[in-house]
Design a protein around this motif. Structure first.
Motif, short mmCIF file in Angstrom:
data_model
loop_
_atom_site.label_atom_id
_atom_site.label_comp_id
_atom_site.label_asym_id
_atom_site.label_seq_id
_atom_site.Cartn_x
_atom_site.Cartn_y
_atom_site.Cartn_z
N GLN A 248 51.65 43.83 38.61
CA GLN A 248 53.12 42.48 38.51
C GLN A 248 51.82 41.09 40.06
OE1 GLN A 248 55.82 43.69 41.60
NE2 GLN A 248 56.63 45.04 39.24
N ALA A 249 51.09 42.14 40.33
CA ALA A 249 49.97 40.35 41.81
C ALA A 249 48.90 40.31 41.03
CB ALA A 249 49.33 41.35 42.38
N HIS A 250 49.04 40.75 39.54
CA HIS A 250 47.47 40.37 38.51
C HIS A 250 48.62 39.19 37.64
CE1 HIS A 250 45.09 39.78 35.06
NE2 HIS A 250 46.15 39.69 34.02
N ASP A 251 50.22 39.59 37.13
CA ASP A 251 50.42 38.04 36.65
C ASP A 251 51.20 37.53 37.49
OD1 ASP A 251 50.59 39.68 34.60
OD2 ASP A 251 53.12 40.48 34.87
N LEU A 252 50.76 37.71 39.20
CA LEU A 252 51.78 36.72 39.89
C LEU A 252 50.63 35.75 39.78
CD1 LEU A 252 53.79 35.23 41.91
CD2 LEU A 252 52.62 36.95 43.64
N ALA A 253 49.01 36.32 40.38
CA ALA A 253 48.11 35.59 40.57
C ALA A 253 47.50 34.77 39.23
CB ALA A 253 47.12 36.79 40.28
N LEU A 254 47.89 34.95 37.89
CA LEU A 254 47.72 34.81 36.45
C LEU A 254 48.56 32.75 36.44
CD1 LEU A 254 46.35 34.05 34.52
CD2 LEU A 254 47.61 35.88 32.84
N GLY A 255 50.14 33.66 37.31
CA GLY A 255 50.77 32.14 36.74
C GLY A 255 50.45 30.84 37.88
N ILE A 256 49.78 31.09 39.39
CA ILE A 256 49.53 30.28 39.93
C ILE A 256 48.63 29.21 39.13
CG2 ILE A 256 48.87 29.92 42.66
CD1 ILE A 256 50.45 32.34 43.12
N ASP A 257 47.86 29.75 39.75
CA ASP A 257 46.22 29.25 38.21
C ASP A 257 46.20 29.85 36.96
OD1 ASP A 257 44.16 28.27 37.77
OD2 ASP A 257 43.03 29.42 38.83
N PRO A 258 46.78 29.19 36.07
CA PRO A 258 47.08 30.21 34.50
C PRO A 258 46.02 29.55 33.47
CG PRO A 258 47.97 28.01 34.98
CD PRO A 258 48.26 27.94 35.94
N VAL A 259 45.37 28.31 34.06
CA VAL A 259 43.67 27.85 33.13
C VAL A 259 42.67 28.39 33.77
CG1 VAL A 259 43.28 26.42 31.79
CG2 VAL A 259 45.22 26.39 32.19
N PRO A 260 42.09 29.51 32.71
CA PRO A 260 40.35 30.06 32.71
C PRO A 260 39.67 28.86 32.62
CG PRO A 260 41.48 31.05 30.85
CD PRO A 260 42.42 30.28 31.46
N LEU A 261 38.90 28.90 33.90
CA LEU A 261 37.91 27.49 33.29
C LEU A 261 36.44 28.55 32.68
CD1 LEU A 261 36.94 26.70 37.41
CD2 LEU A 261 37.18 24.77 35.29
N ARG A 262 37.17 28.39 31.61
CA ARG A 262 35.72 28.42 30.41
C ARG A 262 36.33 27.73 29.10
NH1 ARG A 262 39.20 33.57 30.52
NH2 ARG A 262 40.61 33.90 28.95
N THR A 263 35.69 27.95 27.81
CA THR A 263 35.61 27.05 26.97
C THR A 263 37.11 28.03 26.06
OG1 THR A 263 33.86 26.75 26.19
CG2 THR A 263 35.12 27.24 23.85
N ASN A 264 38.10 27.19 25.54
CA ASN A 264 39.15 27.13 25.10
C ASN A 264 39.94 27.92 26.14
OD1 ASN A 264 38.89 26.62 22.19
ND2 ASN A 264 37.56 29.14 21.82
N GLY A 265 40.25 27.46 27.76
CA GLY A 265 40.90 28.15 28.45
C GLY A 265 42.28 27.91 28.14
N LEU A 266 42.37 27.15 27.74
CA LEU A 266 44.46 26.03 27.28
C LEU A 266 44.42 27.02 26.38
CD1 LEU A 266 46.65 24.42 27.96
CD2 LEU A 266 45.42 22.68 26.58
#
Length: 221
Positions: A72-90
């Motif tokens: 749940q903590a992982h999903d929450l963190a992902l929801g707050i900052d969802p787009v990773p800084l890498r190629t094909n992040g979106l």
């Protein structure tokens, strides 16, 4: 109007930066502590089981709860900052969004992406992600849809992000509960120079499409 748009964009970017820092703290701080607790509980479970103690089962249940909390903590963190800084992040973020939102619902979801689409700007990618998130959430809450499709494709002069459902549809001029969500989506689109189009009929089905420009290097590819 241009100055106002610049100010609004700066405010949103500042907020996104703060959310990103909070997400990292949540993942790297709380997440690591919970993982440490999980390892200790698992070790305790093994010791109790080796001693033949009936409390080993209780330790196992605690380990399961801690593991669920980590997820749940992982999903929450992902929801707050969802787009990773890498190629094909979106692309990765949208794929994960579709899987997470539809995981526990009886709705058929699919995500299609043109491999040539690369947004290149994290702030713009985050706005596009939030537009898709709002569109999917609206479809789930208000349309009674049984199928939702998300598509990220390259087209003439740029690219488009589309969310289509087979729900009840609505009159665009009288959107009701979904109206605030549409306003937010249009606002986000405007901040990145994109155009949001909504096609919906009372007879059923809604298509929300956001057309946006790609970096020049991507367009020329």
């Amino acid at each position: 109007i241009c100055e106002r748009q610049k100010l609004e964009k700066q405010v949103l970017e500042t907020r996104d930066d703060e959310q990103r820092r909070f997400s990292h703290d949540l993942h790297d701080g709380l997440g690591q502590y919970l993982t440490g607790i999980l390892f200790r509980v698992l070790a305790l479970e093994r010791d109790l089981a080796a001693d033949g103690s009936p409390r080993a089962e209780s330790a196992s249940q605690i380990a399961e709860l801690v593991n669920e909390t980590i997820a749940q903590a992982h999903d929450l963190a992902l929801g707050i900052d969802p787009v990773p800084l890498r190629t094909n992040g979106l692309k990765c973020a949208l794929d994960d969004l579709v899987k997470r939102l539809c995981r526990s619902r009886s709705i058929e979801c699919e995500f299609e992406c043109d491999a040539r689409v690369e947004c290149g700007d994290k702030a713009a990618a985050t706005h596009l992600y939030r537009i898709a998130q709002e569109a999917i959430t609206n479809a789930m809450k208000h349309s009674g849809a049984t199928r939702i499709a998300v598509r990220l494709r390259k087209d003439a002069g740029g690219a488009s992000l589309a969310v289509q459902d087979n729900g009840s549809g609505f009159a665009v001029d009288d959107a009701g509960c979904a109206g605030r969500g549409l306003t937010i989506m249009k606002h986000r689109a405007g901040l990145i120079g994109a155009v949001l189009e909504v096609q919906s009929e009372d007879a059923g089905g809604t298509l929300i499409q956001c057309r946006f420009a790609l970096p020049q290097t991507t367009v020329a590819a």
